[in-house]
Design an enzyme around this catalytic site. Structure first.
Site, PDB file in Angstrom:
ATOM      1  N   LYS A 168      22.058  31.190 -57.593  1.00 28.16           N
ATOM      2  CA  LYS A 168      21.755  31.135 -56.159  1.00 28.16           C
ATOM      3  C   LYS A 168      22.363  29.866 -55.601  1.00 28.16           C
ATOM      4  CE  LYS A 168      19.383  33.647 -53.143  1.00 28.16           C
ATOM      5  NZ  LYS A 168      19.204  35.112 -53.213  1.00 28.16           N
TER       6      LYS A 168
HETATM    7  P1  NAD Z   1      18.779  37.255 -42.342  1.00 29.35           P
HETATM    8  O1  NAD Z   1      19.069  35.840 -42.085  1.00 29.35           O
HETATM    9  O2  NAD Z   1      19.822  38.288 -42.034  1.00 29.35           O
HETATM   10  O3  NAD Z   1      17.444  37.686 -41.565  1.00 29.35           O
HETATM   11  C1  NAD Z   1      16.238  37.002 -41.707  1.00 29.35           C
HETATM   12  C2  NAD Z   1      15.220  37.555 -40.716  1.00 29.35           C
HETATM   13  O4  NAD Z   1      13.966  36.896 -40.945  1.00 29.35           O
HETATM   14  C3  NAD Z   1      15.593  37.292 -39.258  1.00 29.35           C
HETATM   15  O5  NAD Z   1      15.179  38.388 -38.460  1.00 29.35           O
HETATM   16  C4  NAD Z   1      14.767  36.061 -38.915  1.00 29.35           C
HETATM   17  O6  NAD Z   1      14.489  35.949 -37.528  1.00 29.35           O
HETATM   18  C5  NAD Z   1      13.514  36.336 -39.723  1.00 29.35           C
HETATM   19  N1  NAD Z   1      12.750  35.116 -40.016  1.00 29.35           N
HETATM   20  C6  NAD Z   1      13.226  33.911 -40.371  1.00 29.35           C
HETATM   21  N2  NAD Z   1      12.214  33.027 -40.520  1.00 29.35           N
HETATM   22  C7  NAD Z   1      11.083  33.718 -40.256  1.00 29.35           C
HETATM   23  C8  NAD Z   1       9.720  33.359 -40.214  1.00 29.35           C
HETATM   24  N3  NAD Z   1       9.327  32.110 -40.467  1.00 29.35           N
HETATM   25  N4  NAD Z   1       8.816  34.328 -39.926  1.00 29.35           N
HETATM   26  C9  NAD Z   1       9.226  35.595 -39.644  1.00 29.35           C
HETATM   27  N5  NAD Z   1      10.500  35.978 -39.648  1.00 29.35           N
HETATM   28  C10 NAD Z   1      11.419  35.044 -39.949  1.00 29.35           C
HETATM   29  O7  NAD Z   1      18.354  37.324 -43.891  1.00 29.35           O
HETATM   30  P2  NAD Z   1      18.364  38.593 -44.837  1.00 29.35           P
HETATM   31  O8  NAD Z   1      19.670  38.648 -45.535  1.00 29.35           O
HETATM   32  O9  NAD Z   1      17.867  39.795 -44.098  1.00 29.35           O
HETATM   33  O10 NAD Z   1      17.293  38.147 -45.953  1.00 29.35           O
HETATM   34  C11 NAD Z   1      15.887  38.340 -45.771  1.00 29.35           C
HETATM   35  C12 NAD Z   1      15.191  38.245 -47.117  1.00 29.35           C
HETATM   36  O11 NAD Z   1      15.730  39.240 -47.993  1.00 29.35           O
HETATM   37  C13 NAD Z   1      15.358  36.914 -47.852  1.00 29.35           C
HETATM   38  O12 NAD Z   1      14.191  36.658 -48.593  1.00 29.35           O
HETATM   39  C14 NAD Z   1      16.506  37.193 -48.800  1.00 29.35           C
HETATM   40  O13 NAD Z   1      16.498  36.335 -49.927  1.00 29.35           O
HETATM   41  C15 NAD Z   1      16.177  38.630 -49.194  1.00 29.35           C
HETATM   42  N6  NAD Z   1      17.308  39.371 -49.724  1.00 29.35           N
HETATM   43  C16 NAD Z   1      18.456  39.542 -49.001  1.00 29.35           C
HETATM   44  C17 NAD Z   1      19.499  40.271 -49.530  1.00 29.35           C
HETATM   45  C18 NAD Z   1      20.752  40.559 -48.736  1.00 29.35           C
HETATM   46  O14 NAD Z   1      21.540  41.404 -49.183  1.00 29.35           O
HETATM   47  N7  NAD Z   1      20.972  39.958 -47.592  1.00 29.35           N
HETATM   48  C19 NAD Z   1      19.389  40.825 -50.820  1.00 29.35           C
HETATM   49  C20 NAD Z   1      18.204  40.632 -51.538  1.00 29.35           C
HETATM   50  C21 NAD Z   1      17.167  39.922 -50.970  1.00 29.35           C
END
Ligand code: NAD
Length: 416
Positions: free
Chosen positions: A108
Site C-alpha cells: 500500500k
Molecule cells: P474515493 O476517494 O473515490 O471516495 C471516497 C468517498 O468517501 C467519497 O464520496 C468521500 O466524500 C467519502 N468520504 C471521505 N471521508 C468521509 C467521511 N469522513 N465520512 C463519510 N464519507 C467520507 O475512494 P474509493 O476509491 O471509493 O475508496 C473508498 C474505500 O474503498 C476506501 O476504504 C478504499 O481503501 C476502499 N477500496 C477502494 C478500492 C478501489 O478500487 N478504489 C478497492 C478496494 C477498497
C-alpha cells in the site's frame, strides 16, 4: 470483549491475523515473519504550490509480503494517511490477494495530504515527485500501485508517465489507468461490482430478496457510487447515501439515476433534494437489510456498533469496523462480509489489467465482468464453507484461508 486500550489500526488488523495464525497453529517465528512488513519506505515529497511556495508532504510505500507474487496495492491521498495506516492496509492486501487466489503479494502507499484542497496542477506535481521517490521499488514484476481513497485513473496516468520517463514505456507498472492508456474496461466499477456480487450471494443464503431490499451506502466515490448504481439496477431500494459532506435518507427509496446526475453537477450527494438530510453517524444507524460502508476506516466502533440496525454489513471500504465493533455485531447476529472479501473486486480487475498489459490486448466488458463474477463467487463460497465447517465468522474464515495460503507458499519457497 477486547480490552478498552486504544490500539493502532495496524494492531487492530493484526487482531484478525493473530486469530488465524493461532487456529492454523503457526510457529512463533513464522507468525512474526508474516505479521511484519517486508519493506517500508517513507519519503519527503516537496512541490511548488500554485502560489509559488514550496510545501513538503510525507509519502509512504509499504511492501507487506511478496511470497505469492509482486507486491500490489493502492495509493491513498488523505489527511490521516500515515505509516501505521498504510502498513495496516498493506497487510490487508496480502491476505486479500491470497484469499481470492491471484498471484500478488500485498502493498500500500499513501501521501498525507488533502486532495480536495489541491489544484490539478499541484496533484500532478505531487504524484510525479512521489513516483520518483519510490520508483526504485516499483516494477511490473516488483510492485504495482493502483488507485485508492483520494486517487483515481488520472493519478495512475501520471504515475505511469513518470515511471516511463525513467524506465521506458511500462503500462503494467500501475493498474486502474484510463482505458486509452492500457487500463481495463470495467476497472472503475470493479470494486463496487465485486461487493454487489458477494451481497447477492449472501442475500440468497440469508433468504433476503434483493428486490426491494433496503440498502444504505456510506461514501459516494469510486466504490460507493458504483455500488449504489449496480444495486439500483438489481432492484434494491437504496434508502440512504452519504459522502464526506453528509448524507440523505429517503425510506421510499432514492432515485439512483437522479442522484448520480446530482453528484455530477453539484459534486456532493448531501444536497440531493428528494430526501431528509442525515449526518454520517445517523446514516450508519438506519434500519436496513444491507449497510455498505464504502468510505474510510473505523467508522463503526464500540460506541456506535450497538446502534447498527442492518442485518448484513458489507465492508466495501477497508477496515470500516474496529475489532470491538466486529465482536459487538457478531454477538448481535449481524452478518459481516469482511473487507478482504467484499472489496476484492478492484484488485481482481487490476490483475486482469496487468495480464492484458503483458500481451497488449484488451478484454471486453463481458469477459471482465464474467471472470470477476467467477472469482468473487468462488471466494465467497470458500469463505462460507470454511466458516460453517470451523464454526467461525466469515471474517475469521477469510483470514484463515488468506493467511494459510501465504504461510504455505512462504515455506515452499524455502526462505523460512
Ligand atoms: P474515493 O476517494 O473515490 O471516495 C471516497 C468517498 O468517501 C467519497 O464520496 C468521500 O466524500 C467519502 N468520504 C471521505 N471521508 C468521509 C467521511 N469522513 N465520512 C463519510 N464519507 C467520507 O475512494 P474509493 O476509491 O471509493 O475508496 C473508498 C474505500 O474503498 C476506501 O476504504 C478504499 O481503501 C476502499 N477500496 C477502494 C478500492 C478501489 O478500487 N478504489 C478497492 C478496494 C477498497
Amino acid at each position: 470483549m477486547l480490552g478498552s486500550k486504544e490500539i493502532t489500526v495496524y494492531e487492530e488488523v493484526n487482531v484478525f491475523f493473530d486469530r488465524a495464525a493461532e487456529r492454523l497453529g503457526l510457529e512463533d517465528g513464522v507468525r512474526e515473519m508474516l505479521r511484519r512488513p517486508w519493506r517500508e519506505l517513507q519519503v519527503s515529497v516537496p512541490i511548488r504550490t500554485d502560489e509559488g511556495d514550496i510545501k513538503v508532504y510525507t509519502g509512504y510505500r509499504v511492501q507487506h509480503n511478496g511470497a505469492r507474487g509482486p507486491y500490489k496495492g493502492g495509493v491513498r491521498y488523505h489527511p490521516l494517511a500515515d505509516q501505521e495506516e498504510v502498513r495496516a492496509l498493506a497487510s490487508l492486501m496480502t491476505w486479500k490477494n491470497a484469499l481470492v487466489d491471484i498471484p500478488f503479494g500485498g502493498a500500500k502507499g499513501g501521501i498525507q495530504c488533502d486532495p480536495r484542497t489541491m489544484s490539478e496542477g499541484e496533484l500532478n506535481r505531487l504524484t510525479r515527485r512521489y513516483t520518483l521517490q519510490i520508483e526504485h521499488l516499483l516494477g511490473v514484476n516488483r510492485d504495482i500501485p493502483a488507485p485508492d481513497l483520494g486517487t483515481n485513473s488520472q493519478t495512475m496516468a501520471w504515475m505511469m508517465d513518470t515511471y516511463g520517463q525513467v524506465h521506458g514505456y511500462t503500462p503494467g507498472v500501475v493498474t486502474g489507468k484510463p482505458v486509452e492508456l492500457g487500463g481495463s474496461v470495467g476497472r472503475d466499477s470493479a470494486t463496487g461490482r465485486g461487493a454487489v456480487y458477494v451481497l447477492r450471494e449472501a442475500a440468497k443464503d440469508l433468504g433476503i430478496s434483493p428486490d426491494g431490499a433496503r440498502i444504505v451506502v456510506q461514501g459516494f466515490g469510486q466504490v460507493g457510487s458504483w455500488t449504489v448504481r449496480l444495486l439500483g439496477e438489481m432492484g434494491c431500494k437504496v434508502i440512504g447515501v452519504s459522502d464526506v459532506d453528509g448524507g440523505i435518507y429517503n425510506p421510499n427509496g432514492i432515485d439512483v439515476n437522479a442522484l448520480v446526475q446530482h453528484k455530477e453537477s453539484c459534486r456532493t450527494v448531501s444536497t440531493f433534494p428528494n430526501g431528509d438530510r442525515v449526518t454520517n453517524e445517523e446514516l450508519l444507524e438506519l434500519d436496513c437489510e444491507f449497510l455498505v460502508p464504502a468510505a474510510i476506516d473505523k467508522v463503526i466502533h464500540r460506541d456506535n456498533a450497538p446502534k447498527v440496525r442492518a442485518r448484513v454489513v458489507v465492508e466495501a471500504a477497508n477496515h470500516p469496523l474496529t475489532p470491538e465493533a466486529d465482536e459487538i455485531l457478531n454477538a448481535a447476529g449481524v452478518t459481516v462480509i469482511p473487507d478482504i472479501l467484499a472489496n476484492a473486486g478492484g484488485v481482481i480487475v487490476s490483475y486482469f489489467e496487468w495480464t492484458q498489459n503483458f500481451y497488449q490486448h484488451q478484454w471486453d466488458m463481458e469477459r471482465v465482468n464474467d471472470e470477476l463474477n467467477k472469482i468473487m463467487t468462488r471466494a465467497y463460497i470458500a469463505v462460507k464453507e470454511k466458516a460453517a465447517s470451523e464454526r467461525i465468522t466469515l471474517r475469521e474464515a477469510a483470514f484463515l484461508i488468506g493467511v494459510g495460503r501465504v504461510a504455505k507458499v512462504a515455506k515452499m519457497r524455502g526462505f523460512i
